[in-house]
Design a protein around this motif. Structure first.
Motif, short mmCIF file in Angstrom:
data_model
loop_
_atom_site.label_atom_id
_atom_site.label_comp_id
_atom_site.label_asym_id
_atom_site.label_seq_id
_atom_site.Cartn_x
_atom_site.Cartn_y
_atom_site.Cartn_z
N VAL A 195 0.86 -1.17 0.00
CA VAL A 195 0.00 0.00 0.00
C VAL A 195 0.90 1.23 0.00
O VAL A 195 1.76 1.38 0.88
CB VAL A 195 -0.94 0.02 1.22
CG1 VAL A 195 -1.81 1.27 1.23
CG2 VAL A 195 -1.81 -1.24 1.25
N CYS A 196 0.72 2.09 -1.00
CA CYS A 196 1.59 3.24 -1.19
C CYS A 196 0.93 4.54 -0.72
O CYS A 196 -0.30 4.66 -0.77
CB CYS A 196 1.95 3.37 -2.67
SG CYS A 196 2.75 1.90 -3.33
N SER A 197 1.74 5.50 -0.32
CA SER A 197 1.24 6.81 0.11
C SER A 197 0.51 7.52 -1.02
O SER A 197 -0.38 8.33 -0.79
CB SER A 197 2.41 7.69 0.57
OG SER A 197 3.13 7.07 1.60
N SER A 198 0.88 7.21 -2.25
CA SER A 198 0.25 7.83 -3.43
C SER A 198 -1.17 7.33 -3.64
O SER A 198 -1.88 7.84 -4.50
CB SER A 198 1.08 7.52 -4.68
OG SER A 198 1.13 6.12 -4.90
N GLY A 199 -1.59 6.32 -2.86
CA GLY A 199 -2.92 5.76 -3.01
C GLY A 199 -2.95 4.47 -3.83
O GLY A 199 -3.95 3.78 -3.86
N HIS A 200 -1.85 4.15 -4.48
CA HIS A 200 -1.77 2.93 -5.27
C HIS A 200 -1.61 1.71 -4.36
O HIS A 200 -1.04 1.81 -3.28
CB HIS A 200 -0.57 2.98 -6.22
CG HIS A 200 -0.68 4.04 -7.26
ND1 HIS A 200 -0.36 5.36 -7.00
CD2 HIS A 200 -1.07 3.99 -8.54
CE1 HIS A 200 -0.55 6.07 -8.09
NE2 HIS A 200 -0.98 5.27 -9.05
N THR A 201 -2.10 0.58 -4.82
CA THR A 201 -1.89 -0.69 -4.14
C THR A 201 -1.35 -1.67 -5.17
O THR A 201 -1.89 -1.78 -6.27
CB THR A 201 -3.20 -1.23 -3.54
OG1 THR A 201 -3.70 -0.29 -2.59
CG2 THR A 201 -2.99 -2.57 -2.85
N ILE A 202 -0.28 -2.35 -4.82
CA ILE A 202 0.30 -3.38 -5.69
C ILE A 202 -0.01 -4.72 -5.04
O ILE A 202 0.38 -4.96 -3.89
CB ILE A 202 1.82 -3.18 -5.87
CG1 ILE A 202 2.09 -1.80 -6.48
CG2 ILE A 202 2.40 -4.29 -6.75
CD1 ILE A 202 3.54 -1.39 -6.48
N ARG A 203 -0.73 -5.56 -5.77
CA ARG A 203 -1.12 -6.88 -5.26
C ARG A 203 -0.31 -7.95 -5.98
O ARG A 203 -0.27 -7.99 -7.21
CB ARG A 203 -2.59 -7.11 -5.47
CG ARG A 203 -3.45 -6.21 -4.62
CD ARG A 203 -4.92 -6.62 -4.65
NE ARG A 203 -5.69 -5.69 -3.87
CZ ARG A 203 -6.33 -4.63 -4.37
NH1 ARG A 203 -6.32 -4.41 -5.66
NH2 ARG A 203 -7.00 -3.82 -3.58
N ILE A 204 0.31 -8.80 -5.19
CA ILE A 204 1.12 -9.91 -5.70
C ILE A 204 0.38 -11.19 -5.36
O ILE A 204 0.13 -11.46 -4.18
CB ILE A 204 2.53 -9.87 -5.07
CG1 ILE A 204 3.22 -8.55 -5.45
CG2 ILE A 204 3.35 -11.09 -5.48
CD1 ILE A 204 4.41 -8.19 -4.61
N SER A 205 0.02 -11.96 -6.39
CA SER A 205 -0.80 -13.15 -6.14
C SER A 205 -0.03 -14.24 -5.41
O SER A 205 -0.59 -14.94 -4.57
CB SER A 205 -1.40 -13.67 -7.44
OG SER A 205 -0.38 -13.97 -8.37
N LYS A 206 1.26 -14.39 -5.71
CA LYS A 206 2.05 -15.42 -5.04
C LYS A 206 3.52 -15.03 -5.09
O LYS A 206 4.05 -14.71 -6.15
CB LYS A 206 1.85 -16.77 -5.72
CG LYS A 206 2.55 -17.93 -5.04
CD LYS A 206 2.24 -19.23 -5.78
CE LYS A 206 2.95 -20.40 -5.17
NZ LYS A 206 2.75 -21.62 -5.99
N GLY A 207 4.15 -15.07 -3.93
CA GLY A 207 5.57 -14.75 -3.86
C GLY A 207 6.30 -15.77 -3.00
O GLY A 207 5.71 -16.42 -2.14
N SER A 208 7.59 -15.90 -3.26
CA SER A 208 8.45 -16.77 -2.47
C SER A 208 9.38 -15.87 -1.66
O SER A 208 10.17 -15.12 -2.23
CB SER A 208 9.25 -17.69 -3.40
OG SER A 208 10.20 -18.44 -2.68
N LEU A 209 9.25 -15.93 -0.33
CA LEU A 209 9.98 -15.03 0.55
C LEU A 209 11.09 -15.79 1.27
O LEU A 209 10.86 -16.80 1.91
CB LEU A 209 9.04 -14.42 1.58
CG LEU A 209 9.66 -13.45 2.58
CD1 LEU A 209 10.07 -12.15 1.88
CD2 LEU A 209 8.68 -13.14 3.70
N SER A 210 12.32 -15.28 1.12
CA SER A 210 13.44 -15.81 1.89
C SER A 210 14.01 -14.66 2.70
O SER A 210 13.93 -13.50 2.31
CB SER A 210 14.50 -16.42 0.97
OG SER A 210 14.97 -15.47 0.04
N ALA A 211 14.59 -15.00 3.87
CA ALA A 211 15.05 -13.95 4.76
C ALA A 211 16.21 -14.46 5.62
O ALA A 211 16.32 -15.65 5.88
CB ALA A 211 13.90 -13.51 5.67
N LYS A 212 17.07 -13.50 6.01
CA LYS A 212 18.17 -13.84 6.91
C LYS A 212 18.54 -12.62 7.73
O LYS A 212 18.41 -11.48 7.29
CB LYS A 212 19.39 -14.36 6.15
CG LYS A 212 20.15 -13.32 5.36
CD LYS A 212 21.39 -13.90 4.73
CE LYS A 212 22.25 -12.85 4.10
NZ LYS A 212 22.97 -12.02 5.03
#
Length: 163
Positions: A105-122
């Motif tokens: 959700v962006c301050s500009s009012g836009h929303t980017i929706r991602i249907s499926k993502g693979s998240l890796s973290a460290k």
């Protein structure tokens, strides 16, 4: 007051993964990158001015990187899995990659929706007086189950937070 779609998408208000709002993200925000599409050029001996056909070998990738800096148990679990004890102690798993939908959700009012993502973290960064420890995260946008686009960009008027 409704925001007007001037085509400029900016400002990170909220980032959700697997329908959970993630905590604070470093001031660098989200960096959108990935690999360019690969193409194969078909040349012919009779045509000297350029290829006679260009075939797309693959469509490339979309990868979003960010640093989560709010490292309490629930936020750590949201990006790395693991377990948080009743007293707040967090223990990460040996290694994990999570999959699910995401929403920016962006301050500009836009929303980017991602249907499926693979998240890796460290865990990454420095522990000192001027920086905070962070979790480096990488979300690779995967192919949609229906074969469509992996993400959509919704203008302010159609974003649920502005409707």
């Amino acid at each position: 007051m409704a925001q007007i779609n001037d085509g400029l998408t900016f400002g990170l208000d909220q980032f959700k993964f697997n329908n959970q709002v993630l905590g604070y993200i470093s001031e660098e925000g989200l960096a959108w990158g990935g690999d360019k599409p690969e193409k194969v050029k078909i040349n012919a001996a009779q045509v000297k001015s350029g290829p006679v056909k260009v075939i797309t070998k693959n469509n490339g990738t979309n990868v979003i990187t960010f640093k989560l800096i709010q490292l309490d148990g629930p936020h750590c679990e949201a990006v790395m899995g693991g377990k948080t004890e009743a007293n707040g102690t967090y223990t990460p798993p040996v290694a994990v990659t999570l999959e699910g939908p995401a929403e920016i959700v962006c301050s500009s009012g836009h929303t980017i929706r991602i249907s499926k993502g693979s998240l890796s973290a460290k865990l990454s960064g420095n522990i000192n007086g001027s920086e905070v420890l962070a979790i480096e995260c990488e979300l690779e946008i995967m192919a949609a189950a229906d074969g469509g686009a992996g993400y959509t960009i919704c203008p302010p008027a159609s974003s649920p937070v502005n409707a």
